[in-house]
Design an enzyme around this catalytic site. Sequence first.
Site, PDB file in Angstrom:
ATOM      1  N   HIS A   1       0.838  -1.198   0.000  1.00  0.00           N
ATOM      2  CA  HIS A   1       0.000   0.000   0.000  1.00  0.00           C
ATOM      3  C   HIS A   1       0.873   1.248   0.000  1.00  0.00           C
ATOM      4  CE1 HIS A   1       0.691   0.896   4.321  1.00  0.00           C
ATOM      5  NE2 HIS A   1       0.613  -0.415   4.519  1.00  0.00           N
TER       6      HIS A   1
ATOM      7  N   CYS B   1       3.047  -4.862   7.043  1.00  0.00           N
ATOM      8  CA  CYS B   1       2.697  -4.544   5.657  1.00  0.00           C
ATOM      9  C   CYS B   1       3.839  -3.784   4.983  1.00  0.00           C
ATOM     10  CB  CYS B   1       1.416  -3.717   5.609  1.00  0.00           C
ATOM     11  SG  CYS B   1      -0.074  -4.677   5.939  1.00  0.00           S
TER      12      CYS B   1
END
Length: 558
Positions: free
Chosen positions: A454, A473
């Site tokens: 992301h 992440c």
Amino acid sequence: MMPVSRLTPNPNKGNRSLSSVKRWPFSALLMGLSLVLIESYAAEPPVTAPLSVEPQTGELLADALSSEVADPDTAVEQILGQTLLLSLADVSPVFSANYQQLIQWRQRALDNEDQVKLQQMQLQLDNYWQYLDAQAECMTPCSSAALLPKDAHFRAVVLKLKQLIALAESSTWDTLILEDKLSPGQESPLIAPIAQRLFLLGFLPEMPSAASEPVPDKVSMPVSELGAEPVIKPDTISPDATTPAGSVAQSKQVATVNNPLRYDDELVSAIKAFQTQHGLQADGVIGKQTLYWLNQSPYARAQLLAKNTLRQQIFTRPLPASYLVINIPAFELQFVEAGKVILNSKVIVGKASRPTPLLSSHISSVVLNPQWRVPRTIVRRDILPHIRQDGHYLQDRGFDVYDYDGTRVEHSPQEWQELASSHFPYRLVQRPGAKNALGRYKFHFDNSFSVYLHGTSEPSLFKKTDRALSSGCIRVEKVEELAHWFQTHLVKDTRLWDKLAPNTTQSQWFALSDTMPVYTVYWTAWLDDAGQIQYSNDIYHLEAEFTQAVPAAIFYIL
């Protein structure tokens, strides 16, 4: 920047945190190799233990060699490099023993018995490469592992390994100890040994006269990790490990200006280059991490490069033509399309306490303006401490709060602070927008770790050298470019994408016409496209857990 290269675990084995070694059926491995019975290596042999063969078989091999091996010296050199790499990578004691024997053979002519053993060594290498072929599960037809030693990148790595081993055998590398960090302009008795190491590793063009030790007799120029090659005297290394005479400057002794203990500008520049090559902040300050890498001996460096190269080579062979690969300790992403790198980007990965996992998966959808449903562990570890300090935190950051029945909950800032200090039975969802932690794009792929690619609301963090900052992440600096490629090539509903793109607050999932393979890997040393050795810190302390060891039985020839 890392080259388009490689990792263990096998990318087709699904999600897993560490690689595993599958037992390969002996019949498939050993088919057709029925001439020679090599004595068992199931027990650890001494590193110089010779191989033995049955007398009758030895005569057959000697006859074959007399006609097929016209130049034994050349044959020795042909297998020396790959044997060295496999020995340093701790694949098997077989290769360690073979390497020691090959080194001895370089000092004398080979008799018939030696030539028989040389042929055995070649067969053992063949067995190993065939073993890798059996391990690979290629998505598309891939070349045999036996071709790896002929690959230009592989050969360049072998050259560097030979140079490092030559330096290891001709120099001492005692541990240097600093009680405090050393900044430019300060004085230290370690200036001379530090300067010598930088020279030997190729970061200084000339040897300061204040060096505490002379340059090793067998090394007339340093082993350069910056791309230029050293010149090693012939009795130390293979002729193919040298460069043309005009390609390197002559070694000189130069006097340091005024004070030999002073950390001067020339040495600062060399340290900055050294820090860059080791993934450190290039500030010229010799602190704990810089000293750690200065203390890594040439042999330790050779081992690290060999082990990582083998992991990379094994990983890359089965890959498809297009994929994304994230090298976790290097904090870098590469996007490969049709075999060519089309995007390099810095990334932020998980901190050591919340590491990004090693996995393989497929990106199946892209989210424009994603919401962030905050995992409970992040709520507890990261967000509640902020709320305790600032009751307006949830409102300022665009969080909606829900109970476990899905009902939205509202409280005053003071009440939020009190709840954050006691029981907090709520779920947090961050709305899309400029402050959303995921940025404008999320790239979803199935995995058991709940991680994904992301963007970020804090792009300034990409300026940091150590980017192990997330909760697992992967944040991508060039996320706009990555999203544009997906929108152009894989997003099904491009009209809706174009319609919603100007709007930063409406979240929308987009299906793809095809999936894109994605891999997270762990390489702490590699040879880049410029021929420079790059290193990264072992941020998760995983190096000791990786192994390329193989069963001793693969070296039987039935």
